[in-house]
Scaffold this motif. Sequence first.
Motif, PDB file in Angstrom:
ATOM      1  N   GLU A 251      17.630  -0.196   7.469  1.00  0.00           N
ATOM      2  CA  GLU A 251      16.286  -0.756   7.597  1.00  0.00           C
ATOM      3  C   GLU A 251      15.470  -0.503   6.340  1.00  0.00           C
ATOM      4  O   GLU A 251      14.744  -1.384   5.872  1.00  0.00           O
ATOM      5  N   LEU A 252      15.592   0.689   5.791  1.00  0.00           N
ATOM      6  CA  LEU A 252      14.842   1.020   4.580  1.00  0.00           C
ATOM      7  C   LEU A 252      15.246   0.108   3.432  1.00  0.00           C
ATOM      8  O   LEU A 252      14.388  -0.403   2.696  1.00  0.00           O
ATOM      9  N   LEU A 253      16.537  -0.125   3.275  1.00  0.00           N
ATOM     10  CA  LEU A 253      16.996  -1.012   2.197  1.00  0.00           C
ATOM     11  C   LEU A 253      16.498  -2.438   2.412  1.00  0.00           C
ATOM     12  O   LEU A 253      16.106  -3.117   1.452  1.00  0.00           O
ATOM     13  N   ASP A 254      16.504  -2.905   3.651  1.00  0.00           N
ATOM     14  CA  ASP A 254      15.972  -4.240   3.937  1.00  0.00           C
ATOM     15  C   ASP A 254      14.495  -4.338   3.561  1.00  0.00           C
ATOM     16  O   ASP A 254      14.047  -5.341   2.992  1.00  0.00           O
ATOM     17  N   LEU A 255      13.757  -3.310   3.864  1.00  0.00           N
ATOM     18  CA  LEU A 255      12.333  -3.294   3.543  1.00  0.00           C
ATOM     19  C   LEU A 255      12.112  -3.249   2.031  1.00  0.00           C
ATOM     20  O   LEU A 255      11.182  -3.872   1.506  1.00  0.00           O
TER      21      LEU A 255
END
Length: 235
Positions: free
Chosen positions: A71-75
């Motif tokens: 999720e962090l990488l997507d953000l």
Amino acid sequence: MSSPMSKEVVWDRPEPPSRPSRVPLSRELIVRTAVRLADEGGLDEVSLRKVATALNAGPMRLYGYIETKAELLDLMVDEVYGEITPPPPSAGWREGLRHVAHGLRDAVRRHEWFIDLLSGRPHQGPNSLRHMETTLATVRFDDIDQVLGVVSAVMAYVFGAVRGEITELRTERATGMTEEQWQRASGPYMQRMLDTGRFPMLGKVMHESSDRDPVEVFESGLGYVLDGIAARHGI
């Protein structure tokens, strides 16, 4: 009712209610800190624990905002897409796609790790969707399959060309040698190989090609792709 395969995406999940704290947090602050860490040290420096340390916060607090590293990488990807300005609404397909191509290249030059995450399935964050929408909209063909084909061809060139640029930058840092220094070091061997007469075209490249600015090289290759599209569609 959602299907068993559906998954709540991070953009649909509200942040925890704010509360008094010595270290105020927000999803935006977490993401920008992660981007800074990646800019400084690459994606290996990005984890929820390392971001928490940089923010002087407990790691468990971050899980209220972001559940996984994915999720962090997507953000982070969506944050960078937000930096890319869309083409002007009045732009024709060639001008619009050139604008998009250079916008992506500039974003990768600012954030080298970005290119490592531009593969696989499309990203679905709001900035990513806006980028896809405005890119597709600049190609005003009636056949949507042709629109997808044109955009896919340009993006394939952009991602490949920019990935090559970043690979060279990383190689220079790893070896301590610029491309020019590497070429000089390998010059005697290459000259012996050329002297065999088996590689006449490589000889012309080595002795007759000119050194060009990376932006000029990128623009030249992009021009070939756009000219090919124009020729195919008679526009």
